[in-house]
Enzyme design. Sequence first.
Site, short mmCIF file in Angstrom:
data_model
loop_
_atom_site.label_atom_id
_atom_site.label_comp_id
_atom_site.label_asym_id
_atom_site.label_seq_id
_atom_site.Cartn_x
_atom_site.Cartn_y
_atom_site.Cartn_z
N GLY A 41 36.47 39.14 44.25
CA GLY A 41 37.39 39.35 45.37
C GLY A 41 37.84 40.80 45.48
O GLY A 41 37.55 41.47 46.47
N ASP A 42 38.55 41.30 44.46
CA ASP A 42 38.97 42.70 44.53
C ASP A 42 38.53 43.44 43.27
O ASP A 42 39.25 44.28 42.75
CB ASP A 42 40.49 42.78 44.72
CG ASP A 42 41.27 42.08 43.61
OD1 ASP A 42 40.63 41.35 42.82
OD2 ASP A 42 42.49 42.27 43.52
N GLU A 43 37.36 43.09 42.76
CA GLU A 43 36.82 43.71 41.55
C GLU A 43 35.54 44.46 41.87
O GLU A 43 34.69 43.98 42.63
CB GLU A 43 36.46 42.62 40.53
CG GLU A 43 37.63 42.02 39.81
CD GLU A 43 37.13 40.95 38.87
OE1 GLU A 43 36.43 41.29 37.90
OE2 GLU A 43 37.40 39.77 39.14
#
Lengths: 209, 348
Positions: free
Chosen positions: B243-245
Amino acid sequence: MHGLVNKALQSFISDAFGGVVWHDVAQHSGITQLLGADGFEAMQSYDDSLTESVIEAAVILLRRPRDSLLEDLGTYLISHERMEPLRRLLRFGGVSFTDFLYSLDELQGRSHLAVPDLALPDLVISEAGPDSFLLTCTGGPLGFGHVMVGILRALADDYGALVVLEHRGMQRADRADGTPGTVDLIGIEVHDPAYHAGRRFDLATEAAQ
Amino acid sequence: MMEGDLRQPGFHLGPGALGQLMPMYLSLDSACRIRGAGPTLLKLMGEGAIGKPLEEVFTLRKPRNAAQASVLLRAQRLQMSLRGTPATTFKGTAVPLLGDGVLLNLSFGFGVRDAVREHGLSATDFADTDLAIELLYLYEAKTAVMGELTRMADRLRGARVRAEEQAATDPLTGLGNRRAMEAALDRLLRGGEGFALLHIDLDYFKQVNDTLGHSAGDHVLAEVASRLRRSVRAGDLVARVGGDEFVILLAGVLDRAALARVGATIYDHMRLTITHEGHPCPVGLSIGAVLVGPGSDQGEAALVSLADLALYASKRAGRGRMMLWNADQSVSQELARADGAERRIMTG
């Protein structure tokens, strides 16, 4: 050539001679490289040269004369169960084989109603004598006459009629748009319109496939 | 006929001729009793229908009843169905006959396919001028064509699913996806020349997503992706792996000084706050780094979990910084830090 025609040719080769043969024909004719493993799609149009290269590859790989291969294609279109919808559509033409022959004049118009961009050759049936007819096919691709002989032979059998067919030759006659086309002449003698029972045809089936 | 009389003379047709023109005609007397019928309708009703009142054989729908022939004549359009099964429906028209009685002509309308099937009708049951056969023909042609289209759509759907499975690109950011990262990591480990792995996690991303909405979140991800891309060399792999990695693989980066420079460049690029439609989207980056020496025999999974440890250390130390996992001492060490990271801890 319309995808329906090309797809029928593909089905014929793989149903009649096996998927391996179609695989080879597709490789040999460049279809696999151009269109991928699935080959032709029914609802697309293809350049005429593709159809021609498939036929040429099949003639070479199967070591069959071109004319008889095309006639077998015509027979397949009517008699193979996969092509049942096509057989039914043609049987709508008439209640007897003779009736059907007269409906050939309308075949182009009928097919146009169903698939507007399917450019079938112009067919004209004329009476040459009692129970004797001459079918003129104009503007078909090279060899169309032989496919038509196969179609007529299988349909005569479907109606149960005893018929003698003769391909009386072909002339080059390019279409209005300049693409190569031919005129085929086919002689048809109906000896007995009800020689045997033929195959059943109901106007409306449980679920038309 | 008088001279000058322009009225049409009446027609005199025998039942045979009438039946040929209209195989589904129905002739009624003035009391609506069935006097005669065309051959096809007779087949459907049975011979016994002759002489019976209309409403004994048919259920009337329009008009509701027909005690007298005049009621039928007033109706614009007739609708009726056979009593019993199958309850074949008809539409029709009624006209007065010269003398007395009414002539009805019936048609199957849209129910033609069912009627043909249920009553075993054939082409000879229809008038030659009737378009019923053409309608049946078109129905089958349409069904065949739709079948081909459905099969084609199925094939295309299958091809799309396969293509998506094989895709190596993250559609939102245009970066590589996890598959691309794993392939590149595998290549680097096989090559054995040594490299650095950065595991990057966005700070405060959830808050931006929750308060400003998904489109702001998507915008932040795309913008961070572009800034990360600009912070490294063209040949380095930058991938969005969750997701936000994000993961960055830096081939040939072997020492802390080089790694620290990359970290400084990243934080430099992150200095300007990202905005979306005029709203600031204050996110930061926590980075966990691992150096892989030449000829290392470490496995992919072990590497990734070491990078996770470093990332965790970065988060714990206050976010907004790059921590390097030092394998020798099993501790991590700060290599770079975002401007204002300390202040963030206080307020965030």
